[in-house]
Design an enzyme around this catalytic site. Structure first.
Site, PDB file in Angstrom:
ATOM      1  N   LYS A  10      84.799   5.822 113.665  1.00 45.64           N
ATOM      2  CA  LYS A  10      86.116   6.468 113.796  1.00 45.64           C
ATOM      3  C   LYS A  10      86.690   6.079 115.162  1.00 45.64           C
ATOM      4  CE  LYS A  10      84.614  10.844 112.614  1.00 45.64           C
ATOM      5  NZ  LYS A  10      84.731  12.271 112.232  1.00 45.64           N
ATOM      6  N   GLY A  12      71.400  12.543 109.973  1.00 47.72           N
ATOM      7  CA  GLY A  12      72.503  11.954 109.219  1.00 47.72           C
ATOM      8  C   GLY A  12      72.290  10.538 108.721  1.00 47.72           C
ATOM      9  N   ASP A  59      76.534  15.532 106.888  1.00 50.77           N
ATOM     10  CA  ASP A  59      76.533  16.941 106.495  1.00 50.77           C
ATOM     11  C   ASP A  59      77.625  17.759 107.148  1.00 50.77           C
ATOM     12  OD1 ASP A  59      75.443  16.872 109.184  1.00 50.77           O
ATOM     13  OD2 ASP A  59      74.962  18.982 108.845  1.00 50.77           O
ATOM     14  N   PHE A  88      86.816  14.460 109.148  1.00 51.94           N
ATOM     15  CA  PHE A  88      85.397  14.822 109.083  1.00 51.94           C
ATOM     16  C   PHE A  88      84.877  14.435 107.707  1.00 51.94           C
ATOM     17  CE2 PHE A  88      81.564  17.299 108.992  1.00 51.94           C
ATOM     18  CZ  PHE A  88      81.129  17.208 110.307  1.00 51.94           C
ATOM     19  N   ASP A 133      81.577   8.334 116.643  1.00 53.17           N
ATOM     20  CA  ASP A 133      82.715   9.236 116.770  1.00 53.17           C
ATOM     21  C   ASP A 133      83.228   9.137 118.212  1.00 53.17           C
ATOM     22  OD1 ASP A 133      84.303  11.384 115.547  1.00 53.17           O
ATOM     23  OD2 ASP A 133      83.148  12.760 116.765  1.00 53.17           O
ATOM     24  N   ASP A 181      74.602   6.985 111.526  1.00 52.52           N
ATOM     25  CA  ASP A 181      75.498   7.168 110.382  1.00 52.52           C
ATOM     26  C   ASP A 181      76.955   6.935 110.773  1.00 52.52           C
ATOM     27  OD1 ASP A 181      75.540   9.417 112.013  1.00 52.52           O
ATOM     28  OD2 ASP A 181      75.232  10.867 110.401  1.00 52.52           O
ATOM     29  N   ARG A 232      74.553  16.533 102.145  1.00 56.58           N
ATOM     30  CA  ARG A 232      73.870  15.275 102.496  1.00 56.58           C
ATOM     31  C   ARG A 232      73.497  14.444 101.267  1.00 56.58           C
ATOM     32  NH1 ARG A 232      72.647  15.413 107.930  1.00 56.58           N
ATOM     33  NH2 ARG A 232      71.920  17.368 108.813  1.00 56.58           N
TER      34      ARG A 232
HETATM   35  P1  XMP Z   1      79.473  10.968 118.855  1.00 50.99           P
HETATM   36  O1  XMP Z   1      80.693  11.835 119.034  1.00 50.99           O
HETATM   37  O2  XMP Z   1      78.465  11.210 119.912  1.00 50.99           O
HETATM   38  O3  XMP Z   1      78.892  11.553 117.536  1.00 50.99           O
HETATM   39  O4  XMP Z   1      79.825   9.515 118.670  1.00 50.99           O
HETATM   40  C1  XMP Z   1      78.063  10.913 116.688  1.00 50.99           C
HETATM   41  C2  XMP Z   1      77.384  11.961 115.848  1.00 50.99           C
HETATM   42  O5  XMP Z   1      78.295  13.000 115.490  1.00 50.99           O
HETATM   43  C3  XMP Z   1      78.142  13.364 114.158  1.00 50.99           C
HETATM   44  N1  XMP Z   1      79.434  13.200 113.474  1.00 50.99           N
HETATM   45  C4  XMP Z   1      79.690  13.545 112.215  1.00 50.99           C
HETATM   46  N2  XMP Z   1      78.889  14.066 111.278  1.00 50.99           N
HETATM   47  N3  XMP Z   1      80.670  13.984 109.744  1.00 50.99           N
HETATM   48  C5  XMP Z   1      79.396  14.280 110.031  1.00 50.99           C
HETATM   49  O6  XMP Z   1      78.679  14.758 109.147  1.00 50.99           O
HETATM   50  C6  XMP Z   1      81.542  13.453 110.629  1.00 50.99           C
HETATM   51  O7  XMP Z   1      82.703  13.178 110.297  1.00 50.99           O
HETATM   52  C7  XMP Z   1      81.003  13.212 111.951  1.00 50.99           C
HETATM   53  N4  XMP Z   1      81.560  12.703 113.062  1.00 50.99           N
HETATM   54  C8  XMP Z   1      80.556  12.701 113.987  1.00 50.99           C
HETATM   55  C9  XMP Z   1      77.063  12.483 113.600  1.00 50.99           C
HETATM   56  O8  XMP Z   1      75.868  13.187 113.581  1.00 50.99           O
HETATM   57  C10 XMP Z   1      76.941  11.337 114.556  1.00 50.99           C
HETATM   58  O9  XMP Z   1      75.619  10.869 114.660  1.00 50.99           O
END
Ligand code: XMP
Length: 171
Positions: free
Chosen positions: A126, A38, A154, A147, A98, A95, A160
């Site tokens: 987020k 990502g 992606d 999302f 979350d 990227d 992407r």
């Molecule tokens: P965590 O939850 O571990 O996640 O902080 C980080 C990874 O989750 C993916 N991610 C997303 N990918 N759209 C995406 O395409 C989103 O809205 C999203 N939210 C989380 C991403 O790979 C990130 O590195």
């Protein structure tokens, strides 16, 4: 997909430039570790926007997402074995932040590999989704709990290559 982009290409590029300048002033790092897949576009733009060029750049693959819109708690890492971080001052680039599981897990792993210091930078954040007590050192934009795709992000490896960032609505 949303009718309008959440963040337009022009605003993305402006923010990447100001973010790179902000980090360069604040942290004398020597090594960038980018997360595939990502962050591949963000890392490229960020490195080109960095005023300093004496950097080593590595990519590792960290996966916490499959084909679903839910983040799994388990962080799987590939490509870290061949990277030498002994005594390095690392900037870990992702990227999007979350739940926080990916970056918080990776910071520990990079320190275990001998890194002297590890700071993190996520282009998007987020904050509402956080499940662990973790904050990034630098971030580009805080966004609502939706999302998002485009600019490297992606859904099932689609979207992407879109230059803007879009909200993907669940059907
Ligand atoms: P965590 O939850 O571990 O996640 O902080 C980080 C990874 O989750 C993916 N991610 C997303 N990918 N759209 C995406 O395409 C989103 O809205 C999203 N939210 C989380 C991403 O790979 C990130 O590195």
């Amino acid at each position: 997909m949303s009718a309008e982009p959440l963040i337009k290409q022009e605003d993305i590029l402006k923010r990447v430039k100001s973010l790179a300048e902000e980090v360069a002033k604040d942290y004398e790092f020597d090594t960038v570790v980018g997360l595939l897949t990502g962050a591949f576009i963000f890392v490229s733009d960020f490195c080109r926007a960095m005023p300093r060029k004496d950097l080593r750049v590595h990519f590792i693959k960290a996966s916490s997402y499959g084909g679903s819109m839910q983040s799994s708690r388990e962080v799987k890492v590939k490509g870290l074995d061949s990277v030498n971080l002994e005594g390095k001052k690392v900037l870990l680039l992702d990227d999007i932040l979350d739940t926080g599981h990916t970056l918080s897990g990776l910071v520990k792993m990079l320190k275990e590999k001998g890194a002297q210091e590890v700071r993190t930078c996520a282009f998007l954040d987020k904050p509402e989704r956080r499940e662990v007590d973790f904050e990034v050192d630098y971030s580009g934009f805080k966004i609502p709990n939706a999302f998002v795709v485009g600019y490297g992000l992606d859904f099932d490896d689609d979207y992407r290559a879109y230059p803007d960032i879009w909200t993907l609505e669940e059907e």
